[in-house]
Every structure is written in structure tokens, then in C-alpha cells.
Design a protein around this motif. Structure first.
Motif, PDB file in Angstrom:
ATOM      1  N   GLY A 115       0.833  -1.210   0.000  1.00 17.11           N
ATOM      2  CA  GLY A 115       0.000   0.000   0.000  1.00 17.11           C
ATOM      3  C   GLY A 115       0.866   1.258   0.000  1.00 17.11           C
ATOM      4  O   GLY A 115       0.588   2.219  -0.730  1.00 17.11           O
ATOM      5  N   LEU A 116       1.918   1.232   0.802  1.00 15.37           N
ATOM      6  CA  LEU A 116       2.817   2.388   0.855  1.00 15.37           C
ATOM      7  C   LEU A 116       3.525   2.594  -0.490  1.00 15.37           C
ATOM      8  O   LEU A 116       3.665   3.721  -0.967  1.00 15.37           O
ATOM      9  N   VAL A 130       8.754  14.337  -3.391  1.00 13.57           N
ATOM     10  CA  VAL A 130       9.168  14.273  -1.977  1.00 13.57           C
ATOM     11  C   VAL A 130       8.259  13.302  -1.219  1.00 13.57           C
ATOM     12  O   VAL A 130       8.725  12.431  -0.467  1.00 13.57           O
ATOM     13  N   LEU A 131       6.943  13.445  -1.455  1.00 14.87           N
ATOM     14  CA  LEU A 131       6.006  12.512  -0.826  1.00 14.87           C
ATOM     15  C   LEU A 131       6.261  11.087  -1.334  1.00 14.87           C
ATOM     16  O   LEU A 131       6.235  10.114  -0.567  1.00 14.87           O
ATOM     17  N   GLY A 132       6.538  10.968  -2.624  1.00 10.45           N
ATOM     18  CA  GLY A 132       6.813   9.652  -3.201  1.00 10.45           C
ATOM     19  C   GLY A 132       8.016   8.982  -2.544  1.00 10.45           C
ATOM     20  O   GLY A 132       7.993   7.794  -2.232  1.00 10.45           O
ATOM     21  N   ALA A 138       9.185   4.558   3.771  1.00 14.48           N
ATOM     22  CA  ALA A 138       8.300   3.914   4.753  1.00 14.48           C
ATOM     23  C   ALA A 138       7.960   2.489   4.294  1.00 14.48           C
ATOM     24  O   ALA A 138       7.915   1.547   5.101  1.00 14.48           O
ATOM     25  N   GLY A 139       7.744   2.326   2.989  1.00 15.55           N
ATOM     26  CA  GLY A 139       7.453   0.998   2.444  1.00 15.55           C
ATOM     27  C   GLY A 139       8.624   0.055   2.623  1.00 15.55           C
ATOM     28  O   GLY A 139       8.442  -1.117   2.975  1.00 15.55           O
ATOM     29  N   LEU A 140       9.845   0.581   2.414  1.00 17.36           N
ATOM     30  CA  LEU A 140      11.027  -0.274   2.558  1.00 17.36           C
ATOM     31  C   LEU A 140      11.196  -0.735   4.004  1.00 17.36           C
ATOM     32  O   LEU A 140      11.506  -1.897   4.273  1.00 17.36           O
ATOM     33  N   LEU A 141      10.964   0.190   4.934  1.00 18.31           N
ATOM     34  CA  LEU A 141      11.044  -0.179   6.349  1.00 18.31           C
ATOM     35  C   LEU A 141      10.000  -1.251   6.677  1.00 18.31           C
ATOM     36  O   LEU A 141      10.297  -2.249   7.348  1.00 18.31           O
ATOM     37  N   THR A 142       8.796  -1.060   6.155  1.00 17.05           N
ATOM     38  CA  THR A 142       7.713  -2.006   6.451  1.00 17.05           C
ATOM     39  C   THR A 142       7.980  -3.372   5.837  1.00 17.05           C
ATOM     40  O   THR A 142       7.782  -4.407   6.489  1.00 17.05           O
ATOM     41  N   VAL A 143       8.432  -3.394   4.588  1.00 10.70           N
ATOM     42  CA  VAL A 143       8.681  -4.688   3.946  1.00 10.70           C
ATOM     43  C   VAL A 143       9.863  -5.400   4.625  1.00 10.70           C
ATOM     44  O   VAL A 143       9.935  -6.635   4.627  1.00 10.70           O
TER      45      VAL A 143
END
Ligand code: FES
Length: 290
Positions: A115-116, A130-132, A138-143
Motif C-alpha cells: 500500500g505504501l 518528496v512525498l513519493g 516507509a514501504g522499505l522499512l515495512t517490507v
């Protein structure tokens, strides 16, 4: 993770999702997704694409002038998610309950990561780099958290491991008596031991006797409690089918064949020995020897 393993509150959801995954009309594709053709689970191999592309995108996000390349890599990772996830789900649906609870958490965290990354891709497409980038990090941390949970599932809980791998290490070379021919009714699965290792014995006819390791390579299910039909035994736990003659896993979810023994009949008594070559000594033994 130990608390997640014991979280019985997840079982209602586990049962519903497992029912849905098992109902998918995948046919022979299910075994292909398990990785039976490969000899081990396919899912860990397939996740290399999204993880690799997303790590690469994160590196490019830290460098100047790489905006378009990073955007493309995020997109490639998203496109590779679906096949990797389906392979993971079909494996998950044939696990034990404690493993399934952890697997559900692994999936939930990874779905959050997807989702991120979908948000990251969309933001980049709309000219908000910047948001991307922020959503991408955040996605990398979550995965990564999802990967750590997957590691627990694979290595601590041995999901996807070959549960018959130790057999060749435990049985001494040479012939071992396992009983009189008359002890084995034709076509019936009988449990015996060779060097304290449980084995499945099936007399096919006359003096033709087959012996396989008893614990199923998939999850250790008791093959002697399975069904013998057409020269094969079907595991009672998740339905893997092994050929009695050579232990080949004719049907999954088992991805590894079953250790098989040569047999002979001497003076009315059945003897068995490992059919595979003698293994190297385990590391522990070598160290003591040194
Ligand atoms: S333990 Fe799963 S198929 Fe045998």
C-alpha cells in the motif's frame, strides 16, 4: 513472535482465509506455485524481485537526477508482487496452525508495505516526488519488518524446510532387519523403525516390500497413517503423494522427495538400507573428530 504463534484469537480469520485460498481454482498450477518442480518453495525466490527493485529505488532516491529510474523500479516491484504473493498464500494454506498465525502477520505487514509503495508510485506520477520518496522509504522499512517475520516463519518455525532431511544422517549404512515378511499385510501401511528412525513399510505383493521415511518431508506428517493407493502413499495431513518405489513426490505441497530404502528378504525376514549414498558426516561430528 512467540505471542503471535500462540494467538488463538487469529484462528477464525486463519480458517476463513485458508478456505478461500484452498478454493482457488489453480489446478496443477498449485504444485507449480509450491515449487515442487524446483525442489523447494518458490515464494522466497519470487520475492527477490519486489525487494530488489525497492531497495534499488531507495538507493536511487538518495542520488540526484534519478527520479524517473526510481519511479520505474517502484512500479516494477509492484508488478512483481502478485505472483510472489500467490505463491506465498498457497504455501501458507498448507501450514500448521501456529505457523499460519505468524504467516498471517507476515502477509498483513507486507500488504501494508505494498500500500505504501502504491502510494509512492502514485505520488511520483502526480509530480510529488518528496512525498513519493517518503512513502517509498516507509514501504522499505515495512517490507523489511515483513521479511523479518518471514524469516521467523521459515527458519524458527521451519515452514518450507524439508522435514525428512535428517534421515540420511541418522541411519547407519548397511542392512537393518525390520521384521518378518508375514508382519506386513499386502497393501497396508505399517510403521517400523530403522536405527530408531521411524519408517513406513508397505508390502506390495509377495516379497516386494517398499520402505520410506515415515515423517513427511512437507511438515513431518505420519505417512503410515496415510492412504496407500496405486503404488503411492498419500500423507494424511496435507495430501502430498509419494511414490513407494522411489519416494518421489508425485504431488505437493511437499517440494522434496521422501528418503527411500532398498529392501531385501532373507530367510523370510525383511531388511532395509538407505537407498541414497551415505551422507557426509554432520558438522558437529567433524568438529569432534578434529
Ligand atoms: S505433512 Fe503436509 S503433506 Fe505431509
Amino acid at each position: 513472535m512467540d505471542r503471535v504463534e500462540g494467538a488463538a484469537a487469529l484462528d477464525g480469520l486463519v480458517d476463513r482465509v485458508r478456505g478461500a485460498v484452498r478454493a482457488l481454482p489453480l489446478g496443477d498450477g498449485r504444485d507449480a506455485l509450491h515449487g515442487r518442480w524446483l525442489g523447494h518453495p518458490l515464494h522466497p525466490l519470487m520475492v527477490q524481485v519486489p525487494i530488489g527493485t525497492w531497495v534499488s529505488a531507495a538507493v536511487l532516491d538518495l542520488l540526484p537526477g534519478q527520479r524517473r529510474a526510481a519511479h520505474a523500479l517502484v512500479g516494477v516491484g509492484l508488478a512483481a508482487v502478485a505472483p510472489a504473493a500467490i505463491a506465498g498464500w498457497v504455501d501458507w494454506a498448507e501450514l500448521q496452525r501456529r505457523q499460519m498465525r505468524v504467516g498471517l502477520m507476515h502477509a498483513a505487514v507486507n500488504i501494508t508495505a505494498v500500500g505504501l509503495y502504491a502510494g509512492s508510485f502514485t505520488a511520483r506520477m502526480r509530480g510529488r516526488p518528496v512525498l513519493g520518496k517518503a512513502l517509498g522509504f516507509a514501504g522499505l522499512l515495512t517490507v523489511s519488518v515483513g521479511g523479518a517475520i518471514g524469516g521467523h516463519l521459515a527458519y524458527r518455525q521451519a515452514s518450507g524446510a524439508n522435514h525428512a532431511e535428517a534421515v540420511p544422517q541418522l541411519v547407519e549404512p548397511g542392512w537393518h532387519p525390520i521384521g518378518a515378511v508375514a508382519d506386513f499385510p499386502v497393501g497396508e501401511a505399517v510403521r517400523r523403525h530403522v536405527d530408531d528412525v521411524p519408517v513406513l513399510v508397505v508390502r506390495e505383493s509377495g516379497e516386494q516390500v517398499h520402505v520410506l521415511a515415515e515423517s513427511c518431508s512437507h511438515m513431518g506428517g505420519p505417512l503410515s497413517e496415510g492412504t496407500v493407493v496405486d503404488g503411492c502413499v498419500r500423507c494424511p495431513w496435507h495430501g502430498s503423494v509419494f511414490r513407494l518405489a522411489d519416494g518421489w513426490n508425485v504431488r505437493g505441497p511437499a517440494t522434496a522427495p521422501q528418503p527411500v530404502f532398498d529392501t531385501r528378504v532373507t530367510n523370510g525376514r525383511v531388511e532395509a538400507r538407505l537407498a541414497t549414498p551415505a551422507p557426509e558426516h554432520p558438522v558437529e561430528t567433524s568438529r569432534h573428530a578434529a
